[in-house]
Design an enzyme around this catalytic site. Structure first.
Site, PDB file in Angstrom:
ATOM      1  N   PHE A  34       4.998 -39.071  -4.034  1.00  0.00           N
ATOM      2  CA  PHE A  34       4.335 -39.144  -2.723  1.00  0.00           C
ATOM      3  C   PHE A  34       5.108 -39.980  -1.714  1.00  0.00           C
ATOM      4  O   PHE A  34       4.919 -39.822  -0.509  1.00  0.00           O
ATOM      5  CB  PHE A  34       2.908 -39.714  -2.875  1.00  0.00           C
TER       6      PHE A  34
ATOM      7  N   LYS B   3       7.638 -28.386  -6.298  1.00  0.00           N
ATOM      8  CA  LYS B   3       6.241 -28.811  -6.521  1.00  0.00           C
ATOM      9  C   LYS B   3       6.142 -30.225  -5.954  1.00  0.00           C
ATOM     10  O   LYS B   3       6.483 -31.213  -6.603  1.00  0.00           O
ATOM     11  CB  LYS B   3       5.938 -28.788  -8.023  1.00  0.00           C
TER      12      LYS B   3
ATOM     13  N   GLU C 171       0.907 -33.947  -4.617  1.00  0.00           N
ATOM     14  CA  GLU C 171      -0.372 -33.405  -4.123  1.00  0.00           C
ATOM     15  C   GLU C 171      -1.053 -34.371  -3.163  1.00  0.00           C
ATOM     16  O   GLU C 171      -2.074 -34.057  -2.582  1.00  0.00           O
ATOM     17  CB  GLU C 171      -1.294 -33.036  -5.295  1.00  0.00           C
TER      18      GLU C 171
ATOM     19  N   SER D 116       7.222 -41.649 -11.355  1.00  0.00           N
ATOM     20  CA  SER D 116       7.075 -42.848 -12.187  1.00  0.00           C
ATOM     21  C   SER D 116       7.746 -42.644 -13.548  1.00  0.00           C
ATOM     22  O   SER D 116       7.928 -41.503 -13.994  1.00  0.00           O
ATOM     23  CB  SER D 116       5.594 -43.166 -12.360  1.00  0.00           C
TER      24      SER D 116
ATOM     25  N   CYS E  56      11.012 -46.745  -4.074  1.00  0.00           N
ATOM     26  CA  CYS E  56      11.628 -46.998  -5.386  1.00  0.00           C
ATOM     27  C   CYS E  56      12.758 -48.004  -5.248  1.00  0.00           C
ATOM     28  O   CYS E  56      13.219 -48.554  -6.228  1.00  0.00           O
ATOM     29  CB  CYS E  56      12.155 -45.706  -5.979  1.00  0.00           C
TER      30      CYS E  56
ATOM     31  N   GLU F 236       5.988 -52.331 -12.440  1.00  0.00           N
ATOM     32  CA  GLU F 236       6.185 -51.916 -11.044  1.00  0.00           C
ATOM     33  C   GLU F 236       4.823 -51.936 -10.340  1.00  0.00           C
ATOM     34  O   GLU F 236       3.888 -51.283 -10.791  1.00  0.00           O
ATOM     35  CB  GLU F 236       6.764 -50.496 -11.007  1.00  0.00           C
TER      36      GLU F 236
HETATM   37  P1  NAD Z   1       4.008 -39.854 -10.158  1.00  0.00           P
HETATM   38  O1  NAD Z   1       4.856 -39.997 -11.352  1.00  0.00           O
HETATM   39  O2  NAD Z   1       2.565 -40.153 -10.276  1.00  0.00           O
HETATM   40  O3  NAD Z   1       4.088 -38.348  -9.576  1.00  0.00           O
HETATM   41  C1  NAD Z   1       5.332 -37.721  -9.377  1.00  0.00           C
HETATM   42  C2  NAD Z   1       5.150 -36.217  -9.543  1.00  0.00           C
HETATM   43  O4  NAD Z   1       4.729 -35.950 -10.884  1.00  0.00           O
HETATM   44  C3  NAD Z   1       4.086 -35.620  -8.626  1.00  0.00           C
HETATM   45  O5  NAD Z   1       4.554 -34.398  -8.130  1.00  0.00           O
HETATM   46  C4  NAD Z   1       2.878 -35.436  -9.533  1.00  0.00           C
HETATM   47  O6  NAD Z   1       2.085 -34.335  -9.185  1.00  0.00           O
HETATM   48  C5  NAD Z   1       3.509 -35.207 -10.905  1.00  0.00           C
HETATM   49  N1  NAD Z   1       2.673 -35.715 -12.003  1.00  0.00           N
HETATM   50  C6  NAD Z   1       1.853 -36.796 -11.969  1.00  0.00           C
HETATM   51  N2  NAD Z   1       1.240 -36.953 -13.160  1.00  0.00           N
HETATM   52  C7  NAD Z   1       1.678 -35.966 -13.957  1.00  0.00           C
HETATM   53  C8  NAD Z   1       1.409 -35.603 -15.324  1.00  0.00           C
HETATM   54  N3  NAD Z   1       0.571 -36.304 -16.083  1.00  0.00           N
HETATM   55  N4  NAD Z   1       2.036 -34.528 -15.834  1.00  0.00           N
HETATM   56  C9  NAD Z   1       2.896 -33.810 -15.070  1.00  0.00           C
HETATM   57  N5  NAD Z   1       3.177 -34.100 -13.786  1.00  0.00           N
HETATM   58  C10 NAD Z   1       2.585 -35.172 -13.221  1.00  0.00           C
HETATM   59  O7  NAD Z   1       4.687 -40.760  -9.000  1.00  0.00           O
HETATM   60  P2  NAD Z   1       4.110 -41.076  -7.556  1.00  0.00           P
HETATM   61  O8  NAD Z   1       2.985 -42.047  -7.691  1.00  0.00           O
HETATM   62  O9  NAD Z   1       3.919 -39.847  -6.765  1.00  0.00           O
HETATM   63  O10 NAD Z   1       5.378 -41.831  -6.926  1.00  0.00           O
HETATM   64  C11 NAD Z   1       5.656 -43.189  -7.122  1.00  0.00           C
HETATM   65  C12 NAD Z   1       6.636 -43.404  -8.256  1.00  0.00           C
HETATM   66  O11 NAD Z   1       7.839 -42.684  -8.009  1.00  0.00           O
HETATM   67  C13 NAD Z   1       7.054 -44.863  -8.394  1.00  0.00           C
HETATM   68  O12 NAD Z   1       7.107 -45.183  -9.762  1.00  0.00           O
HETATM   69  C14 NAD Z   1       8.444 -44.891  -7.776  1.00  0.00           C
HETATM   70  O13 NAD Z   1       9.282 -45.923  -8.244  1.00  0.00           O
HETATM   71  C15 NAD Z   1       8.955 -43.556  -8.199  1.00  0.00           C
HETATM   72  N6  NAD Z   1      10.067 -43.136  -7.359  1.00  0.00           N
HETATM   73  C16 NAD Z   1      11.317 -43.191  -7.904  1.00  0.00           C
HETATM   74  C17 NAD Z   1      12.419 -42.856  -7.141  1.00  0.00           C
HETATM   75  C18 NAD Z   1      13.789 -42.920  -7.722  1.00  0.00           C
HETATM   76  O14 NAD Z   1      14.697 -42.449  -7.077  1.00  0.00           O
HETATM   77  N7  NAD Z   1      13.990 -43.476  -8.895  1.00  0.00           N
HETATM   78  C19 NAD Z   1      12.248 -42.423  -5.816  1.00  0.00           C
HETATM   79  C20 NAD Z   1      10.947 -42.355  -5.294  1.00  0.00           C
HETATM   80  C21 NAD Z   1       9.870 -42.723  -6.089  1.00  0.00           C
END
Ligand code: NAD
Length: 498
Positions: free
Chosen positions: A150, A174, A177, A227, A282, A383
Site C-alpha cells: 500500500f 495485483k 487492496e 512485508s 520501507c 518493523e
Molecule cells: P503486505 O505484505 O500486507 O501486503 C503486500 C501485498 O501482499 C498486497 O498486495 C496484499 O494484498 C498481499 N497480501 C497480504 N496478505 C497476504 C496473504 N496472507 N497472502 C497473500 N497475499 C497477501 O504489506 P503492506 O502492509 O501492503 O505494505 C507494507 C510492507 O511492505 C512493509 O513491511 C514494508 O516494509 C514493505 N515494503 C517493502 C519494500 C521494499 O522494497 N523492501 C517497499 C515497500 C514496502
C-alpha cells in the site's frame, strides 16, 4: 457504495466475477470513499489467459517500437501527474509533495525503460572456433506478475511493469487492496500511449487473487514487494510452482550518528527519513544509533523538531506529515508505542493523543521519539511502519556496526560522519543492501537497482536497473557455423573448439 474500483483486463474495466469488495478510506477524514472488487481465481485466470495471448504479438514487436510506446507513456503520465498524485494522497494519506516525489521516482523507471533496446543487445564472439561464431541474446519470459504494497501505490508497481513490458513480456498487476485507484489509472494511461490490449492488466484483490497467480503455470515470474512474512510465502510458493521470483520484504533501517558529524544536518536528515510519509516507507529510518557522547544533544535537537512537526491532511500545503493509511494500522502503531513504554524505553515525545480540529475521524497521530531503546526490546526488533523513531546509544563505531549487522533486516542504512575513512569502511563492511553516507534515504535511482539483504529480500535479483532487465529476460546462447561443402565425420567426444 456507487463508486467501485474495477479490474482492468484486455484494455477494459470489468468487475469480473467478484462477489466480495474491500472498503477504501480517505485517511485524512476517516470516511469510506469507495470500494474495490476483490478478484476471484477465475478473474486472475482470465487476465493471465489474455496476457498469454497478447504475449505472442507483443514479444515479436521490435524493441524500438515497444520503447516508442514508453516514450509516449512518459509524456502522458507527466500530463496527468496532478490527478495521479491526488489519487495517491486521497487513498494513502501522504502529503502532496511526497506523493509527487514518489511518482517522479516511478517515472524515472519509465525513462530508463525507454532505453531498453540498448540493454537487450546480446554478446557476440566471432571465431570461438575456426569459422564458428557464438552469440547470446536476452528473450522475454512470457506473462509476468507483480504484487505490491500500500505504501507506494505508483512507484512500486512502476519498479516492475515498465521494465517487464519493455523487455517484451506481458504483465498482470495485483496492487494493494488499500489504495488501488492509482494502478487502474496507470493502466488506462498506458492504453492511451498505444499499448495493445492485454499487455498490461490489473486484477484487484487479496489472498485469493495472489494465490491464483502463484499456482497458474502460465505465470513465468513474480515480483513482490510487501512485508517479510508474505514475501517469504511468495518466494516459497512461486519457486514451488517453478517460477522466477524476487520478493522484497520489510525493514528496520538504522542511521548511525557519529560524534564528529554535522549534527544539524543529521537531525534534518533523520526528521525527513523517520517521519516523512508518516514512517510508512520501507526505507524509513526508524532507529538512530547515537555513537559515543552525541546522544544527549541528538535527543535534545530531535525532540524539539518532533514536537514542532506539522501534521495534517495531505492536500494541505502546510502539512509535513499526513495520517496513517487505515484505522487498524493507526491502532497497531499506537500499540507499539504502548509496548515501548512497558518495555522500559524512555518516551521523550508522545504523539499518541493528537487530535486535529475538523478532522477528528482521520487516522492521525503525532511523531513519537524513544530514547534508551535496547536491542532486546520488541520495538527495536520489529518493523513498526509508523512515525516512531528509537534512539539506541552505543559506545563506539564497532558496536554501532555490530548492531546494524546483527539485525534480521538489511534494507537500508545511513551514516553521518565527516571522517572519510569511517564512511568508506562502513560502506564496505556493513551487511545491508543500500547504504547512505551523509544521505538519509539512499534509494537508488532507476538505472541502478533497488533491493535489501537478509530478510528484506528473498530471491537473487534486485528491482529495476540492469538487475530488472536480467530478471525479466532469459539468456539464450547460439553457436553456429556454415560449412561450405566439407562434410565432417561423426564425433563422439565432447566438442573442443579448434
Ligand atoms: P503486505 O505484505 O500486507 O501486503 C503486500 C501485498 O501482499 C498486497 O498486495 C496484499 O494484498 C498481499 N497480501 C497480504 N496478505 C497476504 C496473504 N496472507 N497472502 C497473500 N497475499 C497477501 O504489506 P503492506 O502492509 O501492503 O505494505 C507494507 C510492507 O511492505 C512493509 O513491511 C514494508 O516494509 C514493505 N515494503 C517493502 C519494500 C521494499 O522494497 N523492501 C517497499 C515497500 C514496502
Amino acid at each position: 457504495m456507487n463508486n467501485t474500483i474495477q479490474h482492468f483486463i484486455d484494455g477494459k474495466f470489468t468487475s469480473g466475477n467478484s462477489t466480495r469488495a474491500g472498503k477504501i478510506y480517505n485517511p485524512a477524514t476517516g470516511e469510506q470513499s469507495s470500494q474495490v472488487s476483490l478478484g476471484t481465481k477465475k478473474d486472475v485466470d482470465n487476465a493471465i489467459a489474455v496476457a498469454k495471448k497478447s504475449f505472442l504479438s507483443w514479444s515479436e514487436k521490435p524493441p524500438l517500437q515497444r520503447a516508442r510506446i514508453l516514450f509516449k507513456y512518459k509524456e502522458i503520465i507527466e500530463k496527468n501527474s496532478d490527478q495521479i498524485i491526488k489519487l495517491i494522497v486521497s487513498e494513502h494519506g501522504k502529503v502532496y509533495d511526497d506523493a509527487k516525489g514518489s511518482l517522479i521516482r516511478g517515472l524515472e523507471v519509465v525513462e530508463f525503460a525507454c532505453g531498453i533496446p540498448h540493454l537487450l543487445k546480446g554478446d557476440f564472439t566471432e571465431n570461438v572456433g575456426t569459422d564458428v561464431d557464438s552469440w547470446s541474446m536476452r528473450q522475454p519470459l512470457g506473462v509476468c506478475a507483480g504484487i505490491t504494497p500500500f505504501n507506494f501505490p505508483a512507484m512500486v508497481p512502476m519498479w516492475m511493469f515498465p521494465i517487464a513490458i519493455a523487455c517484451g513480456n506481458t504483465f498482470v498487476l495485483k496492487p494493494s487492496e488499500k489504495d488501488p485507484s492509482c494502478s487502474a489509472k496507470l493502466a488506462e494511461l498506458f492504453m492511451e500511449a498505444g499499448l495493445p490490449n492485454g499487455v498490461f492488466n490489473v486484477v484487484n484483490g487479496d489472498k485469493e487473487a495472489v494465490d491464483a497467480l502463484l499456482v497458474n503455470k502460465d505465470v513465468k515470474a513474480i515480483s513482490f514487494v510487501g512485508s517479510t512474512p508474505i514475501a517469504k510465502y511468495i518466494y516459497e510458493n512461486a519457486a514451488k510452482n517453478e517460477k522466477r521470483v524476487q520478493a522484497l520484504g520489510g525493514a528496520k533501517n538504522h542511521c548511525v550518528i557519529m560524534p564528529d558529524c554535522d549534527l544539524d544536518q543529521a537531525v534534518n536528515g533523520l526528521m525527513g527519513a523517520a517521519y516523512g510519509s508518516a514512517g510508512e516507507r520501507c526505507m524509513a529510518q526508524s532507529v538512530a544509533v547515537a555513537v559515543g557522547n552525541i546522544g544527549d544533544s541528538l535527543v535534545e535537537k530531535l525532540s524539539k523538531k518532533v514536537e514542532a512537526l506539522k501534521v495534517g491532511p495531505g492536500l494541505d500545503k502546510n502539512s509535513e506529515m499526513g495520517p496513517l493509511v487505515t484505522k487498524e494500522h493507526l491502532e497497531k502503531v499506537k500499540g507499539y508505542v504502548d509496548l515501548g513504554v512497558k518495555e522500559g524505553a524512555k518516551l521523550v515525545v508522545d504523539g499518541r493523543n493528537l487530535k486535529l480540529q475538523g478532522y477528528e475521524n482521520g487516522f492521525y497521530m503525532g511523531g513519537c521519539l524513544f530514547d534508551n531503546v535496547k536491542e532486546s526490546m520488541r520495538i527495536y526488533k520489529e518493523e513498526i511502519f509508523g512515525p516512531v523513531l528509537s534512539v539506541v546509544r552505543v559506545k563506539d563505531f564497532e558496536k554501532a556496526s555490530k548492531l546494524v549487522n546483527d539485525h534480521e533486516y538489511g534494507n537500508g542504512v545511513s551514516i553521518y560522519t565527516r571522517d572519510g575513512d569511517v564512511g568508506r569502511n562502513f560502506a564496505s563492511k556493513i551487511k545491508i543492501g543500500m547504504v547512505g553516507i551523509n544521505i538519509p534515504i539512499p534509494v537508488p535511482v532507476a538505472f541502478h537497482s533497488f533491493g535489501g539483504w537478509k530478510r528484506s529480500l528473498f530471491g537473487d535479483q534486485h528491482m529495476h536497473g540492469t538487475e530488472g532487465v536480467r530478471f525479466y529476460t532469459k539468456l539464450k546462447t547460439v553457436t553456429a557455423r556454415w560449412p561450405s561443402g566439407i562434410r565432417s565425420n561423426p564425433e563422439f567426444v565432447m566438442p573442443i573448439m579448434k
